[in-house]
Design an enzyme around this catalytic site. Structure first.
Site, PDB file in Angstrom:
ATOM      1  CD  GLU A   1       4.694   1.294  -4.488  1.00 45.26           C
ATOM      2  OE1 GLU A   1       4.121   0.335  -5.017  1.00 45.26           O
ATOM      3  OE2 GLU A   1       4.283   2.462  -4.584  1.00 45.26           O
TER       4      GLU A   1
ATOM      5  CG  ASP B   1     -11.142  -4.486   9.633  1.00 37.94           C
ATOM      6  OD1 ASP B   1     -12.309  -4.646   9.228  1.00 37.94           O
ATOM      7  OD2 ASP B   1     -10.771  -4.776  10.781  1.00 37.94           O
TER       8      ASP B   1
ATOM      9  CG  HIS C   1      -1.806   1.172   1.341  1.00 41.69           C
ATOM     10  ND1 HIS C   1      -2.931   1.306   0.573  1.00 41.69           N
ATOM     11  CD2 HIS C   1      -1.740   2.281   2.115  1.00 41.69           C
ATOM     12  CE1 HIS C   1      -3.518   2.466   0.865  1.00 41.69           C
ATOM     13  NE2 HIS C   1      -2.816   3.069   1.800  1.00 41.69           N
TER      14      HIS C   1
END
Ligand code: GRF
Length: 196
Positions: A173, A142, A108
């Protein structure tokens, strides 16, 4: 360990993961799966000789269950030990996640727990953050919320835009995710920390 990688777009994170899974790495890529047949990453996976599968979520309309059943069927055939979400832009149901709990990772583009969800770079700029980054975490029901396995940081520049920040973050990343996967596949849960 057998690794399946789920993508939605260009798949640059998938390429980094696949290119790192060589030699004594405890894992090997067995499937690249996309939620749309036009994902650029599918062609890259084919060039890397990785089996691919596309399940077009648009052809399922509102039927999220049908989409996930098709995805699950492809995954069950590939028998992955680990699933890596890499630029995968669909929210997975709690049931799907539960089937892979503890074996599914995601990258993310923010320093979680900050900026869960979308438009993370713009939100970091908006907040005037001096440092931004990306996070690899275990996927739980979640959104963008599971145990953090690694983070990479970079300084925000005064002239940064969301686009320039995203562009400077992407190479980080590509460094972070493969390092996290190596440890995760070896059963090593020590966090990876890169950068500023
Ligand atoms: C990247 O911005 C990454 O932060 C997010 O998805 C975007 C595209 O990634 N996870 P990729 O090139 O498809 O791996």
């Amino acid at each position: 360990k057998r690794v399946a990688i789920l993508i939605s777009g260009g798949g640059s994170n998938m390429v980094s993961l696949v290119q790192d899974m060589t030699g004594d790495h405890p894992a090997r890529p067995v499937l690249v799966c996309a939620n749309n047949p036009d994902a650029g990453g599918l062609a890259k996976a084919r060039q890397l000789h990785i089996p691919t599968f596309a399940v077009d979520h648009k052809s399922y309309g509102k039927d999220r269950q049908g989409f996930e059943a098709a995805l699950q069927a492809a995954l069950q055939k590939a028998r992955p030990d680990i699933i890596c979400l890499a630029g995968f832009m669909r929210i997975l149901s709690a049931e799907f996640v539960a089937a892979w709990e503890g074996r599914m990772l995601n990258i993310h583009p923010s320093l979680l727990p900050k900026y869960k969800g979308l438009n993370t770079h713009a939100r970091a700029l908006e907040a005037g953050d001096a440092v931004h980054g990306c996070t690899v975490h275990e996927v739980t029901a979640d959104l963008d919320d599971g145990p953090i396995l690694g983070q990479a940081r970079l300084p925000v520049r005064p002239d940064d835009t969301a686009a320039s920040l995203a562009a400077r973050l992407l190479p980080l990343e590509h460094q972070l995710y493969p390092q996290v996967l190596r440890r995760f596949a070896a059963g090593d849960r020590r966090q990876v920390t890169l950068g500023a």
